[in-house]
Design a protein around this motif. Structure first.
Motif, short mmCIF file in Angstrom:
data_model
loop_
_atom_site.label_atom_id
_atom_site.label_comp_id
_atom_site.label_asym_id
_atom_site.label_seq_id
_atom_site.Cartn_x
_atom_site.Cartn_y
_atom_site.Cartn_z
N ASP A 146 -13.61 -7.12 51.61
CA ASP A 146 -13.33 -7.19 49.95
C ASP A 146 -13.41 -7.75 49.09
OD1 ASP A 146 -14.49 -4.39 49.37
OD2 ASP A 146 -12.84 -3.61 50.91
N GLU A 207 -23.11 -8.55 42.14
CA GLU A 207 -21.96 -8.32 42.73
C GLU A 207 -22.47 -7.34 43.91
OE1 GLU A 207 -19.23 -5.46 40.44
OE2 GLU A 207 -17.37 -7.15 39.92
N SER A 209 -22.28 -3.30 47.00
CA SER A 209 -21.65 -2.99 47.67
C SER A 209 -21.72 -1.94 49.04
CB SER A 209 -20.58 -2.28 46.26
OG SER A 209 -22.23 -1.11 46.26
N GLU A 211 -21.98 0.10 52.05
CA GLU A 211 -21.25 1.70 52.43
C GLU A 211 -21.83 1.40 54.00
OE1 GLU A 211 -20.26 4.85 48.79
OE2 GLU A 211 -22.66 5.30 49.61
N THR A 230 -16.70 0.12 54.24
CA THR A 230 -17.28 -0.41 52.98
C THR A 230 -16.45 -1.38 52.83
OG1 THR A 230 -15.55 0.63 51.28
CG2 THR A 230 -17.44 2.15 52.20
N THR A 231 -17.60 -2.08 51.77
CA THR A 231 -17.14 -3.37 51.37
C THR A 231 -17.86 -3.78 49.37
OG1 THR A 231 -16.50 -5.85 51.30
CG2 THR A 231 -18.99 -4.89 51.98
N LYS A 232 -16.98 -4.59 48.57
CA LYS A 232 -18.01 -4.89 47.50
C LYS A 232 -16.92 -6.21 47.21
CE LYS A 232 -18.40 -3.46 42.54
NZ LYS A 232 -17.68 -2.32 41.91
#
Length: 389
Positions: A146, A207, A209, A211, A230-232
């Motif tokens: 993240d 950006e 993201s 899931e 998850t990650t962003k």
């Protein structure tokens, strides 16, 4: 006389039957017995649930849904172990209730739902159901982490603690979102690793993201995903290193234009195993100080500065001031890209993990034993690694 008494008894019985019928009422659908007590009609409202009462091996990722017909729900409570309530929301129209949190494996849940029917009669649903209990729960990790900023060649990597058999089902549970349309594909690099890379490098300054909805996914062989991950993260500026090994120069491009150029020494040309390999690599990690060992070539505990790893096969871009006489003139390293100390520091400060490093001109192909090899394959080959056809 006997015959007349028999006839009289029959007539009396018939009269009693008529009298009983005259004491019954069907007004408003409510029957009244001879002793004056009402006989209960079934309420019109009917409550149903998914999973159904007494269901076994219910999925943990699908929401619980409680519905009513011919009425409106007035109360819905679903509890797990320890009487802990499952979070959920009643629809505005009162016709359904839906849970909003995942369930646990191998757990028992209890329904307690009430409704008021269109006939103003209450109805209720009670009972329990149990969720499936996997033979094995498998954890997965997701990279990048993240809130990091990475280079334009950074792949997304999902790694599992044990082998995955149902690869297509896993891929369908993975979602990548960006603020620009990107053509990309997942590809299985091993039984435990699936990566996503775009067809071309990521656009700069976007950006991303991800899931990975893996909770409840059947991985095969009795194993199920343990949890969602998850990650962003952000893609940074476009910086690309290009090296043609016979030229003894390392060129750095920013946004497509040359930004810096440094003299370098690459892997020894005369010995293929010592060539700096061809291919597109990425900066995997950065170390201000690094220790190098290679028993095959007789050196251990060699300390070098400003080291950027570009392969798990052992290749780095790093300072080697001890080799200054060869830098810019001769390729004589054991596979690394050697820079003068000042240049190595300058490049190190400009690099971020995920920057591409494109190398050509040597006789050694890229090492595909590394777990970071996404860009060593052309696009058709990469797409063939996907389990979803």
């Amino acid at each position: 006389m006997l015959e007349r008494r028999t006839v009289f008894k029959a007539a009396l019985a018939a009269g009693a039957s008529m009298l009983l019928a005259a004491c019954s009422s069907t007004e408003s659908g409510n029957a009244t017995s001879v002793d004056g007590k009402p006989a209960e009609d079934a309420p019109k409202a009917k409550i149903t649930a998914e999973p159904a009462v007494d269901a076994k091996d219910a999925p943990v990722a699908k929401p619980i849904v409680v519905k009513v017909t011919e009425g409106k729900l007035t109360e819905v409570k679903v509890t797990g172990e320890g009487d802990k309530a499952v979070k959920g929301e009643l629809a505005a129209d009162g016709l359904s209730w839906t849970s909003s949190e995942p369930l646990g494996y191998g757990k028992t849940y209890t329904y307690a739902a009430k409704a008021m029917g269109t006939d103003n009669k209450p109805a209720e649903l009670k009972g329990t159901f149990t969720t499936l209990k996997p033979a094995k729960e498998v954890r997965a990790t997701l990279n990048p982490a993240d809130n990091v900023t990475v280079g334009v060649a950074m792949p997304i990597s999902v790694k599992f603690a044990s082998a995955v058999k149902n690869k297509a089902d896993v891929e369908k549970a993975l979602k990548v979102k960006t603020d620009k349309d990107i053509e990309g594909s997942w590809g299985w690099l091993s039984e435990t690793q699936v990566d996503f890379r775009p067809k071309e490098y990521w656009p700069a300054n976007i950006e991303v993201s991800v899931e990975a909805k893996l909770l409840g996914v059947d991985l095969g062989g009795g194993a199920y995903g343990k949890a969602d991950v998850t990650t962003k993260f952000k893609i940074g500026r476009n910086q690309v290193v290009k090296i043609n090994t016979p030229d003894h120069r390392m060129h750095v491009y920013r946004g497509g234009a040359e930004y810096k150029s440094y003299p370098c020494a690459n892997g020894l040309d005369a010995e293929v195993d010592r060539n700096t390999p061809n291919g597109t690599f990425i900066v995997m990690e950065k170390k201000p100080q690094a220790v190098f060992d290679n028993a095959r070539y007789g050196y251990t505990n060699v300390n070098k500065k400003w080291a950027c790893r570009i392969s798990n096969n052992g290749e780095f871009i790093h300072e080697n001031q001890d080799n200054a006489s060869a830098i810019g003139k001769t390729n004589n390293s054991h596979g690394c890209v050697n820079l003068l100390e000042a240049d190595a520091k300058d490049y190190f400060d400009s690099a971020i993990v995920g920057d591409p490093v494109e190398i050509k001109g040597s006789r050694l192909p890229g090492p595909t034993k590394s777990d970071v090899k996404d860009w060593l394959y052309d696009w058709p080959t990469w797409k063939s690694f996907s389990a979803v056809k």
